[in-house]
Each structure stands twice: as C-alpha cells, then as structure tokens.
Design an enzyme around this catalytic site. Structure first.
Site, PDB file in Angstrom:
ATOM      1  N   CYS A   1       1.005  -1.128  -0.024  1.00  0.00           N
ATOM      2  CA  CYS A   1      -0.068   0.004  -0.020  1.00  0.00           C
ATOM      3  C   CYS A   1       0.958   1.335  -0.261  1.00  0.00           C
ATOM      4  O   CYS A   1       1.887   1.435   0.857  1.00  0.00           O
ATOM      5  CB  CYS A   1      -0.949   0.018   1.288  1.00  0.00           C
TER       6      CYS A   1
ATOM      7  N   CYS B   1     -21.513   2.171   3.145  1.00  0.00           N
ATOM      8  CA  CYS B   1     -20.981   1.870   4.787  1.00  0.00           C
ATOM      9  C   CYS B   1     -19.799   2.619   5.118  1.00  0.00           C
ATOM     10  O   CYS B   1     -18.732   2.627   4.249  1.00  0.00           O
ATOM     11  CB  CYS B   1     -20.471   0.270   4.670  1.00  0.00           C
TER      12      CYS B   1
ATOM     13  N   CYS C   1      -1.397   6.056   6.353  1.00  0.00           N
ATOM     14  CA  CYS C   1      -2.391   5.958   7.360  1.00  0.00           C
ATOM     15  C   CYS C   1      -1.605   5.803   8.706  1.00  0.00           C
ATOM     16  O   CYS C   1      -0.887   4.588   8.945  1.00  0.00           O
ATOM     17  CB  CYS C   1      -3.677   5.110   7.031  1.00  0.00           C
TER      18      CYS C   1
ATOM     19  N   ARG D   1     -22.332  -0.885  14.139  1.00  0.00           N
ATOM     20  CA  ARG D   1     -21.566  -1.945  14.207  1.00  0.00           C
ATOM     21  C   ARG D   1     -20.235  -1.674  15.222  1.00  0.00           C
ATOM     22  O   ARG D   1     -19.280  -0.946  14.866  1.00  0.00           O
ATOM     23  CB  ARG D   1     -21.053  -2.172  13.111  1.00  0.00           C
TER      24      ARG D   1
ATOM     25  N   CYS E   1     -20.242  -7.015   0.947  1.00  0.00           N
ATOM     26  CA  CYS E   1     -19.836  -5.808   0.978  1.00  0.00           C
ATOM     27  C   CYS E   1     -18.289  -5.628   0.608  1.00  0.00           C
ATOM     28  O   CYS E   1     -17.513  -6.413   0.957  1.00  0.00           O
ATOM     29  CB  CYS E   1     -19.842  -5.262   2.570  1.00  0.00           C
TER      30      CYS E   1
ATOM     31  N   CYS F   1     -17.607  -9.151   3.934  1.00  0.00           N
ATOM     32  CA  CYS F   1     -16.912  -8.236   3.568  1.00  0.00           C
ATOM     33  C   CYS F   1     -15.674  -8.406   3.034  1.00  0.00           C
ATOM     34  O   CYS F   1     -14.613  -9.106   3.415  1.00  0.00           O
ATOM     35  CB  CYS F   1     -16.469  -7.193   4.779  1.00  0.00           C
TER      36      CYS F   1
ATOM     37  N   CYS G   1      -2.382   2.300  10.502  1.00  0.00           N
ATOM     38  CA  CYS G   1      -2.686   1.116   9.746  1.00  0.00           C
ATOM     39  C   CYS G   1      -1.179   0.297   9.793  1.00  0.00           C
ATOM     40  O   CYS G   1      -0.322   0.663   9.255  1.00  0.00           O
ATOM     41  CB  CYS G   1      -2.936   1.301   8.328  1.00  0.00           C
TER      42      CYS G   1
END
Length: 325
Positions: free
Chosen positions: A61, A197, A65, A267, A137, A104, A68
């Site tokens: 990636c 979401c 972030c 959630r 999802c 998901c 993360c």
C-alpha cells in the site's frame, strides 16, 4: 421528555448540545446507554447483525495512514496480492454456515485496478449464484464511477469506505489522500445505488468535538452502516504507542453514535476486544451489529464467545437482508 423520546420525535439537537451531552459528567454512562437502548430497541428490537471480513489483499500500500499496519511506513510480514476466486468463495461459504449476514471482501491499497475490479466482480457473481441471500460488502479503497457501476452490476450490495476521523483532524491521520477523497467515494457508491458503509476509528488523539463531528458527518452523508473501530495500537505505526481509551469512554462513544444516527446499523468493529474488554456485552445496548472472527491483521476473539455473548444477552441473530441497513 427523555432524550430518546426527543430523538424519536425527530427533534433536532445542535452540535453544541451533542458535545455537552457527551462531556457532561452528570449524565451517567449507563443512563446514556439506556437512552441509546430505547432507540436501538425501537428500530431493531433484540436483533443483531453479524459481519465477517476476508483480507483479500494485504499490504503493498502506498498510503501513510497513521493507524494502519499495512501502510507504506510498515515493513509488514503479511503481504500478498489479491487472492484467487476459490479462497474468496470459501470465505463466503464459511459466512453462510455461521449465520453471517454480511461478508466483507477487503483489499489494501489506495484503490483497485480495473483488473482487480474484474476479479472481484466475477467472484461476486459466482458467490451470488450460490448464496443469493448473502450480503456482499466490498472495501477496495478509492474508486471511480465506472468501477462502481461494474460492482453494482455484479451484485455487490454494500461498499465500505470509512471517513475514519473528522475533517479537521484528518491531516493528522494521513497525508496521502484527502478527507474529500473519502467522502467522494461514498457519494459515488450512493449514486450507483450501492449501500454506503462508512465509519470511524476512535482513540487516535482526536478531541471530543472531533468525535461528535464524525457522527454528524456520517449522518450528513446518510451512511446505512456505521462501523465504530477503536484504535488497536500497532507497533511501528504513528499511533503505535497511543492509549487514550477506556471501556467507559468507548461505551459513551457508541451511545452517541446511536443517538445521532438513530435508525442506522451501528457496528462494533476493530479493537472492541482490547478496548471494551469485559464490558463488550454492554456495547450491544446501543450497537446492533458486530464483526465475528478476525479483522485485517489483528485477531478477534473466538467466534463461539460472540455467539455465547448474544445468547446470554437474549439477543437473536438477524440473517434477513431485506432492507438497506
């Protein structure tokens, strides 16, 4: 008139009022949870939705972030490209067997290539042919209009793209994309009639005002499902040494998100085990949805503990996907 009665009567509360409620030490946390439960009960009764994640692509990636363990700043051991169809389909079979309502499929990275979207679309079509009632999802990162249309046509029901934090605090969390990039992705999905979401990560140094701003922002974009993550610090990340949460604050956060977004799926997501600890069952007084199993690169508690918790609470698993939540 109680707070929950005011909300159910569609009374508008200002941002300043919400902040006051959240911070008011005289508003006991368990009283706040009771108000949230009245609303949760009104919309969902004692039903709980179950969700399961497949980490379909890990690491690799370019984003920075700060929370993360898959970011470019971390030399992650668990790195692999998009897994094959059979592995994704096997996950769907597991979800169906365990009364999971939403499956998901998550990919790391800034956003998917067209080739990766093709792979996901082909796989989702095959899953839907076998498990038509299973809600799918996708969480693939920043996307465009054409990709969204293809995902919709393939049978993707929902798209997850979290706001993560407030607009004001966003640059403290990540610098390689903007807050507007995230909002735009949610809006793209809405335009293509994919259920949005979008949620948050709390405990990254944000203020109480930021927390309320997050809840109000999600109300504004009309997210159908709102996952609330609590920071699970990962060594080596920007927030790897941060420890700002305790179970009571987490409960207040969940209650506020229910009060501000009364009819939405709230959630409890990543970090619930390490931050709520023994108070996890109380969170379901406000939330009506949980993840079962592991998260992306952090483990959850054994599945059976979640099923036992729901049974002990007298709650029932909601496996009927006949609405937008």
């Amino acid at each position: 008139m109680t707070l929950s009665e005011r909300i159910l009567n569609n009374e508008h509360l200002s941002k300043e009022e919400w902040i006051h409620i959240f911070e008011d030490e005289h508003f006991d946390t368990f009283d706040l949870l009771h108000e949230a439960y009245n609303i949760r009960k009104h919309y969902y009764g004692k039903r709980v939705k179950l969700n399961m994640i497949l980490n379909a692509k890990s690491g690799i990636c370019p984003e920075d972030c700060g929370y993360c363990g898959q970011s470019r700043e971390i030399k992650q051991k668990q790195r692999y490209r998009l897994v094959d169809k059979e592995q994704i389909k096997d996950g769907a079979n597991v979800a169906q067997e365990h009364q999971i309502g939403t499956y998901c499929i998550v990919m790391s990275g800034r956003g998917p290539s067209d080739k990766e979207v093709t792979h996901i679309c082909d796989t989702v079509e095959e899953i839907k042919s076998i498990h038509p009632q299973l809600k799918i999802c996708a969480c693939l990162g920043l996307t465009n209009e054409e990709q969204a249309e293809r995902l919709k046509n393939a049978g993707v029901d929902r798209y997850n793209h979290n706001l993560n934090t407030s607009e004001r605090y966003h640059d403290n969390v990540v610098t390689t994309h903007t807050y507007r990039d995230r909002v735009n992705t949610v809006e793209i999905m809405k335009r293509h009639h994919i259920s949005p979401c979008s949620g948050v990560i709390c405990g990254m140094g944000e203020s109480n005002e930021d927390i309320i701003d997050m809840a109000l922002a999600l109300k504004k974009i009309d997210a159908d499902s709102i996952p609330i993550n609590f920071l699970h610090p990962i060594k080596g990340t920007k927030f790897g040494d941060m420890d700002e949460l305790n179970p009571i604050k987490c409960l207040r956060i969940i209650a506020m998100f229910r009060l501000i977004n009364p009819s939405k799926e709230i959630r409890i997501a990543g970090g619930r085990e390490v931050n709520l600890r023994s108070l996890q069952p109380l969170a379901l007084q406000a939330a009506n949805s949980i993840f079962v199993g592991d998260y992306l690169i952090t483990g959850g508690q054994p599945n059976q503990l979640d099923y036992d918790m729901l049974e002990d609470l007298g709650f029932e698993i909601d496996i009927v996907n006949n609405d937008n939540s």
